[in-house]
Design a protein around this motif. Structure first.
Motif, PDB file in Angstrom:
ATOM      1  N   GLU A  91       0.837  -1.207   0.000  1.00 23.93           N
ATOM      2  CA  GLU A  91       0.000   0.000   0.000  1.00 23.93           C
ATOM      3  C   GLU A  91       0.867   1.250   0.000  1.00 23.93           C
ATOM      4  OE1 GLU A  91      -2.435  -0.484   3.430  1.00 23.93           O
ATOM      5  OE2 GLU A  91      -3.552  -2.199   2.602  1.00 23.93           O
ATOM      6  N   PHE A  92       1.951   1.195   0.756  1.00 19.48           N
ATOM      7  CA  PHE A  92       2.915   2.304   0.781  1.00 19.48           C
ATOM      8  C   PHE A  92       3.531   2.514  -0.606  1.00 19.48           C
ATOM      9  CE2 PHE A  92       7.540   3.075   1.114  1.00 19.48           C
ATOM     10  CZ  PHE A  92       7.535   4.393   1.560  1.00 19.48           C
ATOM     11  N   LEU A  93       3.924   1.427  -1.263  1.00 14.09           N
ATOM     12  CA  LEU A  93       4.495   1.527  -2.612  1.00 14.09           C
ATOM     13  C   LEU A  93       3.500   2.123  -3.596  1.00 14.09           C
ATOM     14  CD1 LEU A  93       6.378  -1.894  -3.032  1.00 14.09           C
ATOM     15  CD2 LEU A  93       7.397   0.369  -2.700  1.00 14.09           C
ATOM     16  N   GLN A  94       2.261   1.641  -3.546  1.00 17.07           N
ATOM     17  CA  GLN A  94       1.263   2.136  -4.481  1.00 17.07           C
ATOM     18  C   GLN A  94       0.998   3.620  -4.287  1.00 17.07           C
ATOM     19  OE1 GLN A  94      -0.134   0.141  -7.074  1.00 17.07           O
ATOM     20  NE2 GLN A  94      -0.453   2.274  -7.660  1.00 17.07           N
ATOM     21  N   LYS A  95       1.005   4.064  -3.048  1.00 18.73           N
ATOM     22  CA  LYS A  95       0.779   5.489  -2.781  1.00 18.73           C
ATOM     23  C   LYS A  95       1.929   6.317  -3.339  1.00 18.73           C
ATOM     24  CE  LYS A  95      -1.355   6.479   0.930  1.00 18.73           C
ATOM     25  NZ  LYS A  95      -1.780   6.704   2.346  1.00 18.73           N
TER      26      LYS A  95
ATOM     27  N   ALA B  75       0.739  22.719 -22.113  1.00 22.17           N
ATOM     28  CA  ALA B  75       0.283  21.335 -21.975  1.00 22.17           C
ATOM     29  C   ALA B  75       1.054  20.610 -20.874  1.00 22.17           C
ATOM     30  CB  ALA B  75       0.435  20.597 -23.302  1.00 22.17           C
ATOM     31  N   LEU B  76       2.353  20.871 -20.760  1.00 20.65           N
ATOM     32  CA  LEU B  76       3.153  20.243 -19.710  1.00 20.65           C
ATOM     33  C   LEU B  76       2.725  20.733 -18.332  1.00 20.65           C
ATOM     34  CD1 LEU B  76       6.744  20.231 -21.260  1.00 20.65           C
ATOM     35  CD2 LEU B  76       5.433  18.234 -20.535  1.00 20.65           C
ATOM     36  N   ARG B  77       2.460  22.018 -18.219  1.00 16.20           N
ATOM     37  CA  ARG B  77       2.000  22.538 -16.926  1.00 16.20           C
ATOM     38  C   ARG B  77       0.683  21.880 -16.519  1.00 16.20           C
ATOM     39  NH1 ARG B  77       4.127  28.132 -18.438  1.00 16.20           N
ATOM     40  NH2 ARG B  77       5.967  28.368 -17.090  1.00 16.20           N
ATOM     41  N   THR B  78      -0.181  21.663 -17.496  1.00 10.88           N
ATOM     42  CA  THR B  78      -1.437  20.970 -17.206  1.00 10.88           C
ATOM     43  C   THR B  78      -1.167  19.537 -16.761  1.00 10.88           C
ATOM     44  OG1 THR B  78      -2.623  22.323 -18.831  1.00 10.88           O
ATOM     45  CG2 THR B  78      -3.654  20.262 -18.159  1.00 10.88           C
ATOM     46  N   ALA B  79      -0.229  18.878 -17.437  1.00 11.80           N
ATOM     47  CA  ALA B  79       0.085  17.478 -17.116  1.00 11.80           C
ATOM     48  C   ALA B  79       0.708  17.331 -15.740  1.00 11.80           C
ATOM     49  CB  ALA B  79       1.019  16.896 -18.176  1.00 11.80           C
ATOM     50  N   THR B  80       1.378  18.383 -15.229  1.00  8.30           N
ATOM     51  CA  THR B  80       1.985  18.274 -13.904  1.00  8.30           C
ATOM     52  C   THR B  80       0.938  18.168 -12.804  1.00  8.30           C
ATOM     53  OG1 THR B  80       2.096  20.697 -13.651  1.00  8.30           O
ATOM     54  CG2 THR B  80       4.033  19.579 -14.591  1.00  8.30           C
ATOM     55  N   GLU B  81      -0.282  18.563 -13.106  1.00  6.12           N
ATOM     56  CA  GLU B  81      -1.338  18.463 -12.104  1.00  6.12           C
ATOM     57  C   GLU B  81      -1.841  17.025 -11.960  1.00  6.12           C
ATOM     58  OE1 GLU B  81      -2.268  20.980 -10.208  1.00  6.12           O
ATOM     59  OE2 GLU B  81      -0.759  22.225 -11.192  1.00  6.12           O
ATOM     60  N   GLU B  82      -2.000  16.324 -13.099  1.00  6.28           N
ATOM     61  CA  GLU B  82      -2.539  14.968 -13.085  1.00  6.28           C
ATOM     62  C   GLU B  82      -1.449  13.907 -13.072  1.00  6.28           C
ATOM     63  OE1 GLU B  82      -5.136  14.538 -16.368  1.00  6.28           O
ATOM     64  OE2 GLU B  82      -6.590  16.009 -15.655  1.00  6.28           O
TER      65      GLU B  82
ATOM     66  N   ASP C  84       1.668   6.593  -7.099  1.00  3.82           N
ATOM     67  CA  ASP C  84       0.658   7.580  -7.492  1.00  3.82           C
ATOM     68  C   ASP C  84       1.190   8.999  -7.333  1.00  3.82           C
ATOM     69  OD1 ASP C  84      -1.082   5.510  -8.035  1.00  3.82           O
ATOM     70  OD2 ASP C  84      -2.118   5.622  -6.112  1.00  3.82           O
ATOM     71  N   ILE C  85       1.848   9.261  -6.212  1.00  4.95           N
ATOM     72  CA  ILE C  85       2.385  10.605  -5.968  1.00  4.95           C
ATOM     73  C   ILE C  85       3.450  10.968  -6.997  1.00  4.95           C
ATOM     74  CG2 ILE C  85       3.719  12.009  -4.332  1.00  4.95           C
ATOM     75  CD1 ILE C  85       2.325  10.492  -2.080  1.00  4.95           C
ATOM     76  N   HIS C  86       4.273   9.995  -7.374  1.00  4.18           N
ATOM     77  CA  HIS C  86       5.385  10.259  -8.293  1.00  4.18           C
ATOM     78  C   HIS C  86       4.968  10.255  -9.767  1.00  4.18           C
ATOM     79  CE1 HIS C  86       9.199   9.950  -5.742  1.00  4.18           C
ATOM     80  NE2 HIS C  86       8.186  10.061  -4.905  1.00  4.18           N
ATOM     81  N   ALA C  87       3.679  10.153 -10.029  1.00  2.00           N
ATOM     82  CA  ALA C  87       3.211  10.250 -11.417  1.00  2.00           C
ATOM     83  C   ALA C  87       3.499  11.615 -12.017  1.00  2.00           C
ATOM     84  CB  ALA C  87       1.712   9.958 -11.484  1.00  2.00           C
TER      85      ALA C  87
END
Length: 438
Positions: A135-139, A346-353, A142-145
């Motif tokens: 669960e720690f790894l999955q979190k 577009a990159l700035r937008t992608a940094t959000e998701e 997700d954060i490092h996306a």
């Protein structure tokens, strides 16, 4: 000298309460002094990464038992901080004006906090502890996306402060290391899921963790083709078109080999997407679109794919690049499109998701908001998707890194005025070590 990202990090945590648990113990140690010098970091960075082969990952993952799961967990627990420490040292070696650039400072913060969490994580001794570790790894995954778009944004904006060779070498090390960490983490999570469920194979194709032991190349090409041709016929800046180009697959159609399906399909998906785009731009309004041809060849040691289009070639249509490798460069000197306003936005937008560099992620984003894919469900070839998204220039560089990760190659040959041939080679024996630069 002050470090400006500390208040920014605190502001980020206030607006993201889900991350407070992961970060509260390490934010106190995030100070200017250990940005350049830290005893724990030096100890980890002095160690070599323990690189693995696909064959090792497959053999270890067969006949799972509790001891193997715990051994895998503790390998990931101790190996990932070593790999992260090497990249932290790379970041610290950058000019200060670069590492404090928009995007780059965010990546440094994420890496430092992840390093601290892994360094302090206790040994895993039970299956229950392993479940919490997964669960720690999955979190963290997700954060490092957000790492890919933040790195791309920051390095593009910092291009004038670094030579093209230094910038591209740094970016390659960062992205390869990121892939390696995701492979280890996702493979362990998949092994745990398989062992816990006790339900055997979860798909028609046999696999161990994230590695498909008999990956059918033709099926992967057809899957990518179906997904791409399921999009509404619409091209950025051109509007609606009559249809997408057909894709013809020939050669050794029964070719199979052990590989990470997500990697192969991401590469094929991106190459076919580019080929379709170029074909439409070249032949729009001039009659039927010529087909794209994919030839599969199973050699003694390698699987080869040639993707041929009639999209006019790489150096036609006002393209300012000097050679095909410049398409994968993050330097504006080699690839001027890196600083185009539309791409930066577009990159700035992608940094959000965030960007995970998967086929499923792209298809999910094409879909209408009212019909998002449920997480974990397989994609079908009959999805309904919205108009194409802005091109941010990540697909081809990531495809090349995926191809070379286990010793393969990706080469583009332009026949200017006619089209482009792309040659993908992937090793089929699974004996090559990860291509990680220390």
């Amino acid at each position: 000298m002050t470090y400006s990202t500390v208040p920014r990090a605190l502001q980020f945590l206030r607006s993201n309460p889900l991350e407070v648990t992961l970060r509260r113990h390490s934010i106190r140690q995030y100070t200017p002094s250990n940005f350049y010098s830290n005893r724990e970091l030096e100890q980890y960075a002095s160690r070599e990464a323990k690189r693995l082969t696909l064959r090792q990952l497959v053999f270890f993952g067969r006949s799972l038992n509790a001891d193997k799961i715990l051994k895998s967990a503790n390998y990931v627990r101790t190996e990932l901080p070593v790999r992260i420490s090497h990249r932290l040292r790379d970041l610290q070696a950058l000019p200060y004006v670069v590492v404090t650039q928009e995007g780059v400072d965010k990546v440094y913060e994420l890496y430092w906090l992840a390093f601290e969490k892994f360094r302090q994580y206790p040994e895993i001794t039970t299956l229950a502890e392993n479940q919490k570790f997964c669960e720690f790894l999955q979190k963290l995954l997700d954060i490092h996306a957000t790492v890919i778009p933040n790195l791309s944004l920051g390095l593009s904006l910092s291009s004038k402060f670094l030579s093209p060779d230094r910038l591209d070498s740094f970016m390659r090390r960062m992205l390869v290391s990121r892939i390696s960490r995701r492979v280890l983490a996702e493979h362990h999570v998949a092994l745990t899921r398989s062992f816990t469920s006790q339900q055997g194979q979860e798909s028609d194709e046999p696999h161990v963790g994230i590695i498909y032991t008999g990956l059918n190349v033709k099926h992967s090409v057809e899957r990518c083709t179906s997904l791409l041709r399921s999009r509404p016929p619409e091209v950025e800046h051109m509007g609606k078109i009559d249809s997408w180009p057909e894709v013809i697959t020939d050669g050794h159609l029964d070719a199979q080999f052990p590989y990470i399906r997500e990697h192969l399909e991401y590469i094929v998906f991106e190459l076919l997407k580019n080929a379709m785009h170029a074909t439409i731009l070249k032949h729009y309004g001039k009659g039927p679109l010529p087909a794209i041809r994919v030839t599969v060849v199973a050699g003694e040691n390698d699987i080869g794919l040639r993707i041929s289009d009639q999209g006019g070639g790489l150096f036609s249509g006002g393209n300012t690049i000097e050679n095909s490798n410049d398409l994968c460069s993050f330097s504006h000197v080699r690839n001027a499109s890196r600083l185009e306003d539309q791409r930066i936005v577009a990159l700035r937008t992608a940094t959000e998701e965030g960007i995970r560099a998967t086929v499923e992620e792209q298809v999910t984003r094409w879909k209408n908001p009212s019909s998002q894919l449920e997480k974990g469900k397989p994609l079908t070839a009959t999805i309904e998707v919205s108009a194409s998204l802005p091109r941010i220039g990540i697909g081809l560089p990531m495809s090349k890194i995926f191809a070379t990760y286990f010793g393969g190659s990706l080469e583009l040959v332009s026949l200017d005025g006619w089209g482009t041939d792309v040659y993908l080679r992937l090793p089929k024996l699974g004996t090559n070590l990860e291509d990680i630069e220390l």
